[in-house]
Structure formats: structure tokens, C-alpha cells
Design an enzyme around this catalytic site. Structure first.
Site, PDB file in Angstrom:
ATOM      1  N   ARG A 128       0.769  -1.237   0.065  1.00 41.44           N
ATOM      2  CA  ARG A 128      -0.023   0.023  -0.126  1.00 41.44           C
ATOM      3  C   ARG A 128       0.966   1.187  -0.064  1.00 41.44           C
ATOM      4  NH1 ARG A 128      -5.281  -0.678   1.716  1.00 41.44           N
ATOM      5  NH2 ARG A 128      -6.191  -2.937   0.871  1.00 41.44           N
ATOM      6  N   HIS A 157      -0.692  -4.520   5.631  1.00 44.29           N
ATOM      7  CA  HIS A 157      -0.227  -3.354   6.063  1.00 44.29           C
ATOM      8  C   HIS A 157       0.515  -3.768   7.357  1.00 44.29           C
ATOM      9  CE1 HIS A 157      -3.991  -0.426   5.154  1.00 44.29           C
ATOM     10  NE2 HIS A 157      -2.773  -0.044   4.507  1.00 44.29           N
ATOM     11  N   CYS A 253      -7.178  -2.005  13.208  1.00 39.74           N
ATOM     12  CA  CYS A 253      -7.675  -1.270  11.977  1.00 39.74           C
ATOM     13  C   CYS A 253      -8.954  -0.438  12.425  1.00 39.74           C
ATOM     14  CB  CYS A 253      -8.243  -2.347  11.222  1.00 39.74           C
ATOM     15  SG  CYS A 253      -6.865  -3.060  10.086  1.00 39.74           S
TER      16      CYS A 253
END
Length: 281
Positions: A128, A157, A253
Site C-alpha cells: 500500500r 499493512h 484497524c
């Protein structure tokens, strides 16, 4: 935090997302509320960001910005499905008294790929966030940035592969298999006493966790982490966010941390070693 009022999985931008598996929205909301209420029961402050129609991933509030010493580095998302989220987060900060807000030039997905310790800003790359965002973050925050290469698409991530357990003490836990050989060597050098997660616990997104230096909120399925955390003096608290896992996220998250400058009145709470005030947008 941002309630999953509009959460659904209608596209796939990570290996966890399968549009063919429907989301039980009432259950997702109940699981999210349990996490929010647990933070508050532990004495933390939670600010809520209003969800927007058409932005189903806003529940993953960690991706919206990185806040250090009251300074806000906004996000620039890699996938067009999430582009509009960035301005919603920046708008919240600007209207809540944050005066040092930087709109980034390079792709970064907030605390998805930035993890803060006292000594370093750990920065993930590979799926990302752009490597160019690392220099941008270092210049803005004035903290040394350590780039770490992610090589397993399941751990797209940094916050799916590494968790900061004690920010002040530079203590982390991580899953080595998520990182390149060189990055594993860097992590061993920086954190020789880190808690090493097994593949099984990493696959349960056990590292997508939040620690306030004492309590560690993590997915309840990561059972292999509970004992080692207790041995190190932490209190693990298992959370069931199974519906939100369908979008590729869990505790961390859903949680963006507001780290205030030590001498500044907090817009969303003030950090201290004993009572870490947390919020996600």
C-alpha cells in the site's frame, strides 16, 4: 473510531475480502460497539467520526491519519475505493482544534503502515504505502523512520504484522514471515526481546491489536499470544470482531490513536504512561 453503519464487502482490495461472503451488519455493529465500550471501561477517551454513505471501509479508522505530538499526517489511499476517506479525516482534525495538519504528497495509509515507538517511526511498504512517504513522514514529524518491507499479501499493512506493546519502552510483537529477510534482520537488531508471533496467531490477525502499555486488546482467536503476553506483564483482552475481519481488519484497524503533545490540551484526550487516551476517527 467510526461505526460500521455502511460497512459491507462489495469489492476486494486485500486477500481477506470476498464479496461472496455477506456481512451481518447488526452483528458487525455490535462487535464494534463492544470494542468501543471496552476502551471506555478501561478509562480511555473515544472520539467518533460520522460514517459517510458510499465509504464502507471508514470503520477501519486507523488508516485515516497518523498523529504524533499533536501533529497530523493525513492519508493518501492507494485504491480509488477509499480515496474520499482522506478528506473526511482531515476535516475532522481541522474542526477539532488541530493546527498542524499535513496533506501528504505520497501514498500512505495512516497507522496501517506507520507504528510509533519512543525511538522510531516504523514504516511498512510493499503493498500500500509508497516508500516516498517515509521521507515525508520523517521530515514532518522529525523522528527517524525505519522502513520495513512486507512480502506476504495477507499482511498488506504493517499493523497486520506488528504491534507496539509499550511505546515508551520500544517493545513490540511481530510475525517474522510477513517481512523480507533484510527487514527481519532490522527488527531483530532493533527489538532483540520482541514477542514473536506464530504463523497461526498471525493468520488470526492477532497482531492487529492495540496496547495501552498494560492492556492488550486483540482478536480472541489468537490464543497463542495470551500466555506470552501475560508472562511479560500485560493483560490480554480477547475481542470478537469476526464480521469486521471480512474486510481485512480487526482491533487496530478500527482504532486510530490521538497522540497529543505532552504540554498541549487534548482535542480528544491526553496521553500519559498510566492512562493512554485513544481515539480513532
Amino acid at each position: 473510531m467510526c461505526p460500521p453503519v455502511h460497512f459491507r464487502v462489495t469489492y476486494s482490495i486485500n486477500p481477506w475480502m470476498d464479496p461472496g461472503k455477506p456481512v451481518d451488519l447488526p452483528l458487525a455493529l455490535a462487535q464494534w460497539e463492544e470494542l468501543r465500550d471496552r476502551y471506555r471501561a478501561l478509562g480511555h477517551t473515544v472520539e467518533e467520526l460520522d460514517p459517510r454513505p458510499g465509504l464502507p471501509d471508514m470503520v477501519y479508522a486507523a488508516n485515516g491519519a497518523t498523529v504524533v505530538d499533536g501533529r497530523v499526517l493525513g492519508a493518501r489511499f492507494a485504491h480509488p475505493e477509499r480515496w474520499a476517506e482522506a478528506e473526511v479525516h482531515l476535516e475532522w482534525f481541522r474542526t477539532h482544534g488541530y493546527t498542524e495538519v499535513h496533506e501528504p504528497a505520497h501514498i500512505n495509509e495512516g497507522e496501517g503502515d506507520f507504528a510509533v515507538t519512543a525511538s522510531w517511526l516504523l514504516a511498512g511498504r510493499g503493498f500500500r504505502s509508497s516508500p516516498l512517504s517515509h521521507a515525508e513522514a520523517q521530515e514532518f514529524f522529525g523522528r527517524p523512520v525505519i522502513g520495513l518491507d512486507l512480502v506476504d499479501p495477507r499482511y498488506y499493512h504493517l499493523d497486520t504484522a506488528l504491534c507496539v506493546l509499550d511505546e515508551a519502552g520500544d517493545e513490540v510483537m511481530y510475525y517474522p514471515g510477513a517481512f523480507s529477510a533484510g527487514s527481519r534482520a532490522v527488527l531483530r537488531r532493533l527489538f532483540p526481546d520482541a514477542l514473536i508471533a506464530t504463523e497461526e496467531d498471525a493468520a488470526a490477525l492477532g497482531l492487529n491489536a492495540v496496547s495501552d502499555g498494560r492492556h492488550v486488546l486483540l482478536p480472541q482467536a489468537a490464543v497463542g499470544l495470551f500466555g506470552p503476553l501475560r508472562e511479560r506483564g500485560y493483560e490480554p483482552l480477547g475481542m470478537d470482531l469476526g464480521e469486521l475481519l471480512k474486510g481485512g481488519g480487526s482491533v487496530k484497524c478500527c482504532t486510530q490513536e490521538l497522540r497529543q503533545a505532552p504540554s498541549s490540551p487534548a482535542a480528544g484526550g491526553q496521553l500519559s504512561p498510566q492512562s493512554v487516551s485513544r481515539a480513532s476517527l
